[in-house]
Design an enzyme around this catalytic site. Structure first.
Site, PDB file in Angstrom:
ATOM      1  N   LYS A 110       9.756  -5.239  -1.757  1.00 42.28           N
ATOM      2  CA  LYS A 110       9.085  -5.730  -0.537  1.00 42.28           C
ATOM      3  C   LYS A 110      10.054  -6.411   0.422  1.00 42.28           C
ATOM      4  O   LYS A 110      11.141  -6.817   0.049  1.00 42.28           O
ATOM      5  CB  LYS A 110       7.898  -6.632  -0.923  1.00 42.28           C
ATOM      6  CG  LYS A 110       6.725  -5.760  -1.398  1.00 42.28           C
ATOM      7  CD  LYS A 110       5.451  -6.500  -1.648  1.00 42.28           C
ATOM      8  CE  LYS A 110       4.366  -5.487  -2.039  1.00 42.28           C
ATOM      9  NZ  LYS A 110       3.160  -6.126  -2.575  1.00 42.28           N
ATOM     10  N   ARG A 161       3.624  -4.510 -11.064  1.00 41.09           N
ATOM     11  CA  ARG A 161       3.477  -3.268 -10.287  1.00 41.09           C
ATOM     12  C   ARG A 161       4.815  -2.970  -9.622  1.00 41.09           C
ATOM     13  O   ARG A 161       5.231  -3.684  -8.718  1.00 41.09           O
ATOM     14  CB  ARG A 161       2.372  -3.464  -9.243  1.00 41.09           C
ATOM     15  CG  ARG A 161       2.082  -2.230  -8.409  1.00 41.09           C
ATOM     16  CD  ARG A 161       1.000  -2.536  -7.370  1.00 41.09           C
ATOM     17  NE  ARG A 161       0.693  -1.361  -6.580  1.00 41.09           N
ATOM     18  CZ  ARG A 161       1.405  -0.954  -5.528  1.00 41.09           C
ATOM     19  NH1 ARG A 161       2.471  -1.624  -5.142  1.00 41.09           N
ATOM     20  NH2 ARG A 161       1.052   0.142  -4.873  1.00 41.09           N
TER      21      ARG A 161
HETATM   22  N1  HH2 Z   1       1.157  -3.851  -2.961  1.00 44.36           N
HETATM   23  C1  HH2 Z   1       1.024  -2.694  -2.274  1.00 44.36           C
HETATM   24  C2  HH2 Z   1      -0.048  -1.842  -2.570  1.00 44.36           C
HETATM   25  N2  HH2 Z   1      -0.953  -2.132  -3.524  1.00 44.36           N
HETATM   26  N3  HH2 Z   1      -1.743  -3.596  -5.201  1.00 44.36           N
HETATM   27  C3  HH2 Z   1      -1.635  -4.746  -5.886  1.00 44.36           C
HETATM   28  N4  HH2 Z   1      -2.537  -5.056  -6.840  1.00 44.36           N
HETATM   29  N5  HH2 Z   1      -0.618  -5.636  -5.639  1.00 44.36           N
HETATM   30  C4  HH2 Z   1       0.323  -5.402  -4.686  1.00 44.36           C
HETATM   31  O1  HH2 Z   1       1.210  -6.259  -4.484  1.00 44.36           O
HETATM   32  C5  HH2 Z   1       0.237  -4.176  -3.928  1.00 44.36           C
HETATM   33  C6  HH2 Z   1      -0.826  -3.297  -4.233  1.00 44.36           C
HETATM   34  C7  HH2 Z   1       2.007  -2.329  -1.203  1.00 44.36           C
HETATM   35  O2  HH2 Z   1       1.550  -1.227  -0.516  1.00 44.36           O
HETATM   36  P1  HH2 Z   1       2.269  -0.001   0.166  1.00 44.36           P
HETATM   37  O3  HH2 Z   1       2.828  -0.438   1.470  1.00 44.36           O
HETATM   38  O4  HH2 Z   1       1.305   1.109   0.176  1.00 44.36           O
HETATM   39  O5  HH2 Z   1       3.525   0.360  -0.672  1.00 44.36           O
HETATM   40  P2  HH2 Z   1       3.776   0.603  -2.193  1.00 44.36           P
HETATM   41  O6  HH2 Z   1       2.529   1.227  -2.735  1.00 44.36           O
HETATM   42  O7  HH2 Z   1       4.971   1.523  -2.185  1.00 44.36           O
HETATM   43  O8  HH2 Z   1       4.077  -0.717  -2.836  1.00 44.36           O
END
Ligand code: HH2
Length: 264
Positions: free
Chosen positions: A209, A243
């Site tokens: 991130k 995750r």
């Molecule tokens: N972060 C993302 C998506 N889903 N779910 C949970 N439970 N916790 C998180 O920190 C979280 C999440 C970030 O989203 P995105 O920008 O779609 O990227 P990526 O899926 O590659 O992390």
């Protein structure tokens, strides 16, 4: 509880770290198999990016992206999580083999979702987000970020249980980067034990991130070392589900952290 590795499988054109790489379902399926071989306990499959500024995805498009991927990957010997805010997507993913619903809106987006989770007896991740992805990074403010996130998660937990989801099925997530400045993210990581004290497993998602770039100056694919540092600290503070994009290095980090933390 032993730590669980949740490998990220994005079927999106626009996720912040790997958007577009796995939009083709075949590529996403190959990627999921790779993460399973690296030691993932759970695969988190998502068809809608929630990065800051991302546009929402239509229901049909999200279904088209994720359902074939869930179907194929559910034959593996691990658990499948569906990363969605929509009841229909959760329902069809569960029918295709998912057993965890990861809702970054914590049941605030689709009022039907809680019933789908309760009826299926699925596990549920409730995540904190300030506002919505399109605007969440516009000057986020809290009185005390940890106390505010904790109060939010306690309220959402109570809501889910009140709607029929078993409490022992619910995991909580501080939502690193979801309406948070660098200071907010660091405070949440440093004081994660205060969220662990709620009594439910804490899910932690800091992989690649952008706050890591604020500290290291690294591009998105150069943030593994920073990610590992957060994994170890979050584990030490009591998080139990991680995750991540890079499963194998995080498995090693947790083996070392697990063998060390708790000796004194
Ligand atoms: N972060 C993302 C998506 N889903 N779910 C949970 N439970 N916790 C998180 O920190 C979280 C999440 C970030 O989203 P995105 O920008 O779609 O990227 P990526 O899926 O590659 O992390």
């Amino acid at each position: 509880m032993d730590p669980l590795l949740m490998g990220i499988v994005n079927v999106t054109p626009d996720s912040f770290s790997d958007g577009g790489r796995f939009l083709d379902p075949e590529a996403a399926i190959r990627h999921g198999r790779q993460l399973a071989a690296e030691g993932a306990d759970i695969l988190d499959i998502g068809g809608e990016s929630t990065r800051p500024g991302a546009d929402p995805v239509e229901l049909d498009e999200e279904l088209r992206r994720v359902v074939p991927v869930v179907e194929q990957l559910s034959s593996l010997d691990l658990r499948i999580s569906i990363d969605t805010m929509k009841a229909r997507v959760a329902r069809e993913a569960i029918d295709a083999g998912a057993s965890v619903v990861n809702d970054v809106s914590a049941l605030r987006f689709d009022p039907e979702l809680v019933g789908v989770v309760a009826d299926a007896g699925a596990d549920l991740v409730l995540m904190h987000m300030l506002g919505e992805p399109r605007t969440m990074q516009d000057d986020p403010r809290y009185d005390d970020v940890v106390a505010d996130v904790k109060a939010f998660l306690e309220e959402r937990l109570e809501h889910a249980v009140g709607q029929g989801v078993r409490e022992d099925r619910i995991w909580l997530d501080p939502g690193i980067g979801f309406g948070k400045t660098l200071e907010h993210n660091l405070e949440l990581i440093a004081r994660l034990d205060e969220l662990v004290a709620i009594g439910r497993p804490v899910v932690f998602g800091a992989s690649r991130k952008s706050f890591l770039a604020k500290l290291t100056g690294r591009l998105v694919h150069e943030r593994l070392a920073g990610t590992i540092a957060t994994t170890v600290i979050a584990y030490q503070r009591g998080a139990r589900v991680f995750r991540v994009h890079d499963v194998a290095p995080n498995v090693d980090a947790l083996k070392v952290a697990g063998a060390t933390v708790g000796r004194r």
